[in-house]
Design an enzyme around this catalytic site. Structure first.
Site, mmCIF file in Angstrom:
data_model
loop_
_atom_site.group_PDB
_atom_site.id
_atom_site.type_symbol
_atom_site.label_atom_id
_atom_site.label_comp_id
_atom_site.label_asym_id
_atom_site.label_seq_id
_atom_site.Cartn_x
_atom_site.Cartn_y
_atom_site.Cartn_z
ATOM 1 N N ASP A 136 42.098 35.376 43.075
ATOM 2 C CA ASP A 136 41.343 34.121 43.062
ATOM 3 C C ASP A 136 41.493 33.451 44.422
ATOM 4 O O ASP A 136 42.592 33.437 44.981
ATOM 5 C CB ASP A 136 41.924 33.187 41.975
ATOM 6 C CG ASP A 136 40.879 32.230 41.416
ATOM 7 O OD1 ASP A 136 39.937 31.886 42.150
ATOM 8 O OD2 ASP A 136 41.018 31.834 40.247
ATOM 9 N N HIS B 73 34.984 30.039 49.780
ATOM 10 C CA HIS B 73 35.825 29.587 48.655
ATOM 11 C C HIS B 73 36.575 30.732 47.986
ATOM 12 O O HIS B 73 37.495 30.504 47.208
ATOM 13 C CB HIS B 73 34.959 28.869 47.614
ATOM 14 C CG HIS B 73 34.415 27.567 48.119
ATOM 15 N ND1 HIS B 73 34.849 26.352 47.657
ATOM 16 C CD2 HIS B 73 33.497 27.285 49.082
ATOM 17 C CE1 HIS B 73 34.213 25.385 48.296
ATOM 18 N NE2 HIS B 73 33.380 25.933 49.168
HETATM 19 P P1 ADP Z 1 36.027 28.981 39.901
HETATM 20 O O1 ADP Z 1 35.581 28.251 41.131
HETATM 21 O O2 ADP Z 1 36.178 30.449 40.103
HETATM 22 O O3 ADP Z 1 35.194 28.691 38.702
HETATM 23 P P2 ADP Z 1 38.378 27.172 39.779
HETATM 24 O O4 ADP Z 1 39.555 27.190 38.865
HETATM 25 O O5 ADP Z 1 38.716 27.041 41.210
HETATM 26 O O6 ADP Z 1 37.513 28.479 39.483
HETATM 27 O O7 ADP Z 1 37.460 25.954 39.401
HETATM 28 C C1 ADP Z 1 36.932 25.781 38.107
HETATM 29 C C2 ADP Z 1 36.467 24.339 37.961
HETATM 30 O O8 ADP Z 1 35.611 24.270 36.823
HETATM 31 C C3 ADP Z 1 37.604 23.364 37.711
HETATM 32 O O9 ADP Z 1 37.327 22.139 38.354
HETATM 33 C C4 ADP Z 1 37.605 23.191 36.193
HETATM 34 O O10 ADP Z 1 38.038 21.934 35.750
HETATM 35 C C5 ADP Z 1 36.145 23.379 35.857
HETATM 36 N N1 ADP Z 1 36.010 24.006 34.531
HETATM 37 C C6 ADP Z 1 36.556 25.148 34.110
HETATM 38 N N2 ADP Z 1 36.238 25.425 32.839
HETATM 39 C C7 ADP Z 1 35.462 24.428 32.433
HETATM 40 C C8 ADP Z 1 34.801 24.137 31.203
HETATM 41 N N3 ADP Z 1 34.854 24.926 30.130
HETATM 42 N N4 ADP Z 1 34.070 23.015 31.161
HETATM 43 C C9 ADP Z 1 33.986 22.206 32.238
HETATM 44 N N5 ADP Z 1 34.578 22.431 33.405
HETATM 45 C C10 ADP Z 1 35.306 23.523 33.517
HETATM 46 O O1 F6P Z 2 33.850 29.723 44.471
HETATM 47 C C1 F6P Z 2 33.394 30.521 43.487
HETATM 48 C C2 F6P Z 2 31.999 30.248 42.913
HETATM 49 O O2 F6P Z 2 31.126 31.276 43.024
HETATM 50 C C3 F6P Z 2 31.297 29.063 43.486
HETATM 51 O O3 F6P Z 2 30.439 29.356 44.558
HETATM 52 C C4 F6P Z 2 30.591 28.548 42.288
HETATM 53 O O4 F6P Z 2 30.554 27.166 42.271
HETATM 54 C C5 F6P Z 2 31.449 28.976 41.110
HETATM 55 O O5 F6P Z 2 32.180 30.051 41.536
HETATM 56 C C6 F6P Z 2 30.636 29.244 39.854
HETATM 57 O O6 F6P Z 2 29.829 30.387 39.988
HETATM 58 P P1 F6P Z 2 28.270 30.400 39.711
HETATM 59 O O7 F6P Z 2 27.646 29.399 40.625
HETATM 60 O O8 F6P Z 2 27.840 31.799 39.983
HETATM 61 O O9 F6P Z 2 28.108 30.008 38.280
#
Ligand code: ADP
Ligand code: F6P
Length: 473
Positions: A372, A163
């Protein structure tokens, strides 16, 4: 006899986290991050099993069924959490795979724990998978699992999806025991990445480290063919759209706008895990400079920054939190007024409906990670904007930039360029907003999470033509 499953997903986290309150009462909540957002709808629909950690140290609770899925918790001791999760996964591999924007730390006991925990996950998956079943392993925490699983269960179809970004060859070469990690991934039949360049980096490494001979998108290893290809991940578009069309969510969006400054103040929005890869500090710096230079003022703009708590026991994350909160305080102190501040900072998780209400309320969505894998927030914002309004400022270094080409793209390492992107996005009139939003909405609509999963699983099932992702080469 225990039930077995045709589809088993293996990921560090279960889709739900165990939460323990002050009185020791246990409950479950949605896990943070994009991986869970993306995979949960697929496993639910296929009635599959999910092997993962509960998010709490200690003995694993008994496996259970919920929401159409079989959840099989893997236990991590305090030491495992320290070494495998916070150490090797999040203080070694995570920073190194994100262009080393923070210095990776290397420790032998972390690597040993990583191997031991990966074995535990592989054993759990091997015990749950039906004969010839498909096992889909996810992300950088579990890169040794595919090879371990193949040894235990050669009958399985094994897929792996990363990812996060896969680093350039020179950076990967810094990792101690790098060849082992690579061999771990080569245990899969299909290794998926977010971007074509990542797949190329991976294939180049097989030549450099293992003297293999990759050819186009594949490489022969131990008499098997391993395919490496890009499958850009997406979101559950229908879920976001349903929320965006919900009158209660729309009413909440209107309430937010009124509360944040009537119709007059334009709303900039950031939604990220509190992670140094997300570029939150750089974003605040750019915004602070625009306020200081008088290009924008507290009367005409407001920034809402949602920062989801993440990995708070890792030193770099604690330090980042302190720096971000200091900067928010400084900006509000310097440019705020009684009853009206330029930054609203929320260090908390949120329900999906509240998140979509924020997307609907925002004039400018600011997604500016330094690096990212994809960034699902950008895609969620676009999916929510059925009114074709609002603008997206998007980092060139997010995987999503390859697909959301009409966003205001910026280089977040360059504060001047960030400021330029913010100003352009704020100045875009309605016609320009729609012109940019429509192609992005079409892109996300035509490439939702179901298509991503189908492409990957079809390619894994041996139908590589069907699995081809447009623009993925
Ligand atoms: P990462 O996988 O690095 O966290 P992404 O942007 O790909 O970043 O995915 C983040 C996911 O978490 C999205 O589906 C978003 O809606 C969710 N998310 C982000 N911030 C919050 C929050 N404060 N509360 C709930 N869900 C969140
Ligand atoms: O894709 C990035 C990632 O590490 C996922 O494996 C995971 O769902 C998300 O970010 C949140 O990170 P963590 O599981 O360390 O809270």
């Amino acid at each position: 006899m225990n039930k077995s499953y045709e589809l088993v997903v293996v990921a560090n986290r279960l889709p739900v986290d165990e939460v323990v309150d002050d009185k020791g009462k246990r409950s479950w909540a949605r896990s943070p991050g994009g991986l869970v957002s993306a995979l949960q709808p697929i496993v639910r629909r296929q009635g599959g099993a999910w092997v993962g950690w509960t998010g709490q140290p200690g003995e694993a609770p008994e496996p259970f069924d919920t929401d159409g899925m079989h959840l099989h918790p893997v236990g991590l001791s305090e030491d495992d959490v320290d070494r495998y999760y916070e150490g090797q996964s999040n203080a070694t591999i995570w920073p190194l795979f994100h262009d080393a924007v923070e210095q990776p730390t290397h420790r032998r006991p972390w690597r040993q724990a990583y191997e031991a925990v990966n074995r535990r996950f592989a054993e759990a998956a091997a015990a749950l998978a039906a004969p010839d079943a498909t096992v889909w392993v996810h992300d950088y925490q579990l890169m040794l699992v595919p090879a371990m699983l193949r040894e235990l269960r050669p009958d399985l179809k094994i897929g792996f999806f990363l990812h996060i970004p896969f680093p350039p060859v020179e950076l990967f070469m810094q990792l101690p025991r790098r060849a082992e990690l690579l061999r771990g991934l080569l245990g899969a039949d299909l290794v998926g990445f977010q971007r074509p360049l990542a797949a190329q980096n991976f294939l180049q490494l097989t030549a450099r480290l293992l003297a293999l001979e990759p050819d186009e998108d594949r490489v022969e290893v131990d008499g098997r063919t391993v395919i490496a290809r890009a499958f850009p991940i997406s979101i559950d578009v229908a879920e976001v759209q349903d929320l965006a069309n919900d009158p209660e969510v729309q009413a909440e969006a209107r309430r937010l706008r009124t509360e944040l400054g009537g119709g007059d103040r334009r709303l900039l929005l950031g939604v990220d895990r509190l992670d140094y890869t997300k570029g939150i500090e750089q974003r605040l710096e750019a915004y602070g400079e625009l306020l200081a230079e008088g290009v924008v003022s507290n009367d005409d703009v407001v920034l809402v920054q949602v920062a989801t708590p993440s990995r708070m026991r890792v030193l770099e994350y604690q330090q980042l939190r302190a720096r971000v909160e200091r900067e928010v305080g400084r900006i509000n102190g310097e440019f705020g007024a009684v009853g009206q501040v330029p930054v609203h900072y929320l260090f908390q998780s949120m329900g999906r409906a509240d998140l979509v209400a924020l997307y609907l309320a925002a004039d400018v969505m600011v997604v500016t990670p330094l690096r990212d894998g994809m960034n699902l927030v950008a895609k969620e914002y676009v999916a929510a904007r059925h009114d074709d309004r609002g603008t997206l400022v998007l980092s060139e270094f997010a995987g999503a930039a390859a697909e959301l080409e009409t966003a205001f793209q910026v280089n977040p390492h360059d504060v001047e360029d960030l400021k330029r992107g913010l100003v352009d996005a704020l100045e875009a009139d309605e016609a320009e907003q729609a012109k940019r939003m429509q192609p992005m909405r079409m892109q996300v609509h035509d490439n939702d999470i179901d298509k991503w999963a189908r492409d990957f699983l079809d390619a894994l099932a041996g139908d590589p033509e069907h699995g081809e992702t447009p623009g993925a080469r």
